[in-house]
Design an enzyme around this catalytic site. Structure first.
Site, PDB file in Angstrom:
ATOM      1  N   GLY A  90       0.782  -1.237   0.000  1.00  0.00           N
ATOM      2  CA  GLY A  90       0.000   0.000   0.000  1.00  0.00           C
ATOM      3  C   GLY A  90       0.814   1.286   0.000  1.00  0.00           C
ATOM      4  O   GLY A  90       2.047   1.286   0.081  1.00  0.00           O
ATOM      5  N   HIS A 316      -4.609  14.710  15.016  1.00  0.00           N
ATOM      6  CA  HIS A 316      -3.336  15.449  15.018  1.00  0.00           C
ATOM      7  C   HIS A 316      -3.436  16.773  15.800  1.00  0.00           C
ATOM      8  O   HIS A 316      -2.620  17.043  16.681  1.00  0.00           O
ATOM      9  CB  HIS A 316      -2.889  15.761  13.588  1.00  0.00           C
ATOM     10  CG  HIS A 316      -2.760  14.546  12.709  1.00  0.00           C
ATOM     11  ND1 HIS A 316      -2.372  13.330  13.184  1.00  0.00           N
ATOM     12  CD2 HIS A 316      -2.953  14.378  11.373  1.00  0.00           C
ATOM     13  CE1 HIS A 316      -2.339  12.457  12.179  1.00  0.00           C
ATOM     14  NE2 HIS A 316      -2.696  13.071  11.074  1.00  0.00           N
ATOM     15  N   LYS A 409      -7.785  25.016  12.672  1.00  0.00           N
ATOM     16  CA  LYS A 409      -8.126  25.200  11.256  1.00  0.00           C
ATOM     17  C   LYS A 409      -7.374  24.130  10.477  1.00  0.00           C
ATOM     18  O   LYS A 409      -6.168  23.961  10.669  1.00  0.00           O
ATOM     19  CB  LYS A 409      -7.683  26.600  10.830  1.00  0.00           C
ATOM     20  CG  LYS A 409      -8.085  26.980   9.449  1.00  0.00           C
ATOM     21  CD  LYS A 409      -7.982  28.486   9.221  1.00  0.00           C
ATOM     22  CE  LYS A 409      -6.552  28.990   9.204  1.00  0.00           C
ATOM     23  NZ  LYS A 409      -6.421  30.331   8.600  1.00  0.00           N
ATOM     24  N   GLN A 453       5.995  22.423  10.356  1.00  0.00           N
ATOM     25  CA  GLN A 453       6.504  22.111   9.020  1.00  0.00           C
ATOM     26  C   GLN A 453       5.931  23.080   8.009  1.00  0.00           C
ATOM     27  O   GLN A 453       4.856  23.641   8.270  1.00  0.00           O
ATOM     28  CB  GLN A 453       6.151  20.675   8.617  1.00  0.00           C
ATOM     29  CG  GLN A 453       4.652  20.465   8.454  1.00  0.00           C
ATOM     30  CD  GLN A 453       4.243  19.045   8.218  1.00  0.00           C
ATOM     31  OE1 GLN A 453       4.832  18.119   8.695  1.00  0.00           O
ATOM     32  NE2 GLN A 453       3.187  18.866   7.464  1.00  0.00           N
ATOM     33  N   LEU A 460       9.352  34.336  17.997  1.00  0.00           N
ATOM     34  CA  LEU A 460       8.542  35.145  18.897  1.00  0.00           C
ATOM     35  C   LEU A 460       8.487  36.558  18.343  1.00  0.00           C
ATOM     36  O   LEU A 460       9.532  37.186  18.108  1.00  0.00           O
ATOM     37  CB  LEU A 460       9.193  35.155  20.289  1.00  0.00           C
ATOM     38  CG  LEU A 460       8.527  35.985  21.358  1.00  0.00           C
ATOM     39  CD1 LEU A 460       7.139  35.455  21.697  1.00  0.00           C
ATOM     40  CD2 LEU A 460       9.386  36.017  22.627  1.00  0.00           C
TER      41      LEU A 460
END
Ligand SMILES: NC(=O)C1=CN([C@@H]2O[C@H](COP(=O)(O)OP(=O)(O)OC[C@H]3O[C@@H](n4cnc5c(N)ncnc54)[C@H](OP(=O)(O)O)[C@@H]3O)[C@@H](O)[C@H]2O)C=CC1
Ligand SMILES: O=C1O[C@H](COP(=O)(O)O)[C@@H](O)[C@H](O)[C@H]1O
Length: 567
Positions: A90, A316, A409, A453, A460
């Site tokens: 797969g 996640h 989001k 990522q 900051l």
């Protein structure tokens, strides 16, 4: 540095040790560095639950003079680990699991004696499997020195067994071959279920009955999705537990294996400057953002049954949130960390429909190129209303986070590929420089960004005086860009997690009560979205997503950090 009980991975050193070559992070594996790396991969003596384990180090320690036979199988004595990738033909196996196993081998992080088996229904010889693996080697190692030699050595350890997923005969045959390779050593077996979820239980039933290790450990890494809602997830857990103990089940969420996510706790708990600010007293809102600049291409069939909330948010993003918001754990032991995560999840309000915006991408042409709509995918049922984008506002009703909106989001086919955590701080009370800042004081607040990522970074945003005789302020960044600070490559999440599973380290895997708590937050709204057939707001492929996400944020007086700046 003391070694016992601590986990040393390649590169787990502090800069002050940089002068000592034996503790230097290695960038690529020259023979000397390889030697140092062996040490760092191998020093762990106990699993997080305190049980003595046959860790990767033990293999090396026990088999002092281990030799390989012609076909790459280890000879008598010591212990061995066999990794069976179920669903070897797969997408995930080719894209992630085999490359991660090879990277671990290359970095000398696998035990001395190991064997990799592929298992699937497709008919393949060992040679064909090896060929398949070598063709799909698109991992971070492929440009390194000696890659092809190491690849050859690795491939010699790879074998294939074809069989049905519910077939005890197939797994008995696998067991026979595994025993042959184990050659009388203490056998430890890891099964990676890289298959569609509807056959998880079949495989666990057959494999646990016929291919469990007789005297070592047997563990199963289970891929998501872990059900579609509370009920199906509970059912899956009950079914798995008919054949396995919770200790044997490693529910993987690969975001927990990402470097920046792993660093979240280090940042919080080992820097005095952050932890005191980590509460409703100083933090105005937290944003967890995931976007991909491609659609569901090729995975529409799977995706349509789940949608973006189940695919990304419930797992996640929620896992990152739990790590971000948890109280200080008693220790770094897996159960201490997971206890704190589950407390946060259980303190969260169930998500309300009013706090969710859903979207779906539509076809779009730009610069003479056309991009397909989600429903153009032939594997997606026509007229599907499955969301490919969602924004949500969630709340943790505990003393630390009371009233702080956590905005999530997640979307596919957006303008960029990015995953980040944004922490927007409150305004400075009675700010002496308010005249220099202007009317909108919220625009001049500090923002801490952890970019997971790509281009891993922690930065900051601070207010700073622009050099000169006047008094002009701007927003500047204290920027820790990983590629500038660290010369070494960042391992893939699957490498870390596979190594953890072999070491019996459960810290980055999901416990069943965490899973129950996570589903409890999302199940009611998922049901409502489906029952009411809420139509998603359409957004063009490659855009920034539905405007509804801005209204949702505005309801809580929040601006999305990734939109207001582009940094
Ligand atoms: N691909 C990805 O990027 C990600 C995948 N996952 C999860 O990992 C797991 C594997 O994903 P992926 O590799 O994409 O899956 P695939 O659809 O590629 O399936 C893996 C293998 O399972 C077998 N298979 C496929 N469909 C069926 C079926 N209906 N009945 C029986 N066997 C079947 C096939 O092997 P054969 O026919 O040879 O038996 C196939 O090669 C899934 O649970 C997925 O949700 C999680 C994160 C990312
Ligand atoms: O679990 C999943 O993750 C991938 C994104 O992973 P990343 O490591 O490449 O960011 C996503 O594409 C997929 O839909 C989802 O199932």
């Amino acid at each position: 540095m003391a070694a016992t009980g601590l986990r040393f991975r390649p590169g787990t050193v502090f800069p002050s040790h940089a002068a000592n070559p034996s503790t230097q992070p290695y960038h690529h594996c020259s023979p000397q560095r390889m030697h140092a790396a062996k040490g760092r991969c191998r020093l762990k003596a106990q699993s997080s639950n305190g049980r003595p384990q046959i860790s990767a180090s033990s293999f090396r320690d026990v088999v002092i003079d281990g030799r390989q036979s012609e076909d790459g199988a280890p000879e008598q004595g010591g212990a061995t680990v066999s990794i069976t990738v179920v669903g070897a033909s797969g997408d995930l196996a080719k894209k992630k699991i085999f490359p991660a196993l090879f990277a671990l081998f290359y970095e000398d992080c696998l035990p001395e004696h190991f064997t990799v088996f592929g298992y699937a229904r497709s008919k393949m010889s060992d040679e064909e499997l090896r060929n398949m693996i070598s063709l799909t080697l698109t991992c971070r190692i492929d440009q390194r020195e000696n890659c092809s030699d190491k690849m050859e050595q690795f491939l010699k350890r790879c074998f294939y067994q074809s069989g049905q997923y519910n077939s005890e005969e197939g797994f008995s045959e696998l067991d026979r071959k595994l025993r042959e390779k184990e050659a009388g050593k203490l056998p430890n077996r890891l099964f990676y279920l890289s298959i569609p979820p509807n056959i998880f239980v079949d495989v666990v039933r057959s494999a646990s009955r016929t291919a469990s290790s007789s005297s070592g450990w047997t563990r199963f890494i289970v891929e998501k999705p872990f059900g579609r809602d509370s009920e199906s997830s509970g059912e899956l857990t009950r079914s798995l537990k008919k054949y396995l103990d919770e200790e044997q089940i490693f529910r993987i969420d690969h975001y927990l294996g990402k470097e920046l996510v792993e660093n979240l706790s280090v940042l919080r708990f080992s820097n005095l400057v952050f932890e005191p600010l980590w509460s409703r007293n100083y933090i105005r809102n937290v944003q967890l953002i995931f976007s991909e600049d491609f659609g569901t291409e090729g995975r529409g069939g799977y995706f349509d049954n789940y949608g973006i909330i189940r695919d990304i948010m419930q797992n996640h993003l929620l896992q990152i949130l739990a790590l971000f918001a948890m109280e200080t754990p008693v220790s770094l032991a897996a159960e201490d960390i997971r206890n704190e995560k589950v407390k946060v999840l259980r303190s969260m309000r169930k998500l309300r429909l009013d706090d969710v915006v859903v979207g779906q991408y539509k076809g779009h042409s730009k610069g003479g190129k056309s991009y397909p709509a989600y429903v153009d995918d032939p594997t997606v049922p026509s007229g599907s209303i499955t969301p490919t984008f969602a924004a949500a506002a969630v709340f943790i009703d505990n003393a630390r986070w009371d009233g702080v909106p956590f905005l999530m989001k997640a979307g596919k086919a957006l303008h960029t590929r990015r995953a980040e955590i944004r922490v927007q701080f409150r305004r400075v009370p009675g700010n002496l420089y308010r005249r220099n800042i202007g009317a909108d004081l919220d625009k001049a607040t500090n923002e801490l960004v952890l970019r997971v990522q790509p281009d891993e970074a922690i930065y900051l945003k601070i207010n700073n005086k622009v050099p000169g005789l006047g008094m002009r302020l701007d927003s500047s960044e204290l920027n820790l860009l990983y590629s500038e600070r660290y010369r070494r490559e960042i391992p893939d999440a699957y490498e870390r997690l596979l190594l953890d599973a072999m070491e019996g380290e459960r810290r980055l895997f999901i416990r069943s009560d965490e899973l129950d708590a996570a589903w409890a937050i999302f199940t009611p709204v998922l049901r409502e979205l489906e029952e009411r057939r809420v139509a998603p707001e359409l957004y063009p492929y490659g855009s920034r997503g539905p405007v509804g996400a801005h209204y949702l944020a505005a309801n809580y007086n929040v601006r999305w950090g990734d939109i207001s700046s582009d940094t």
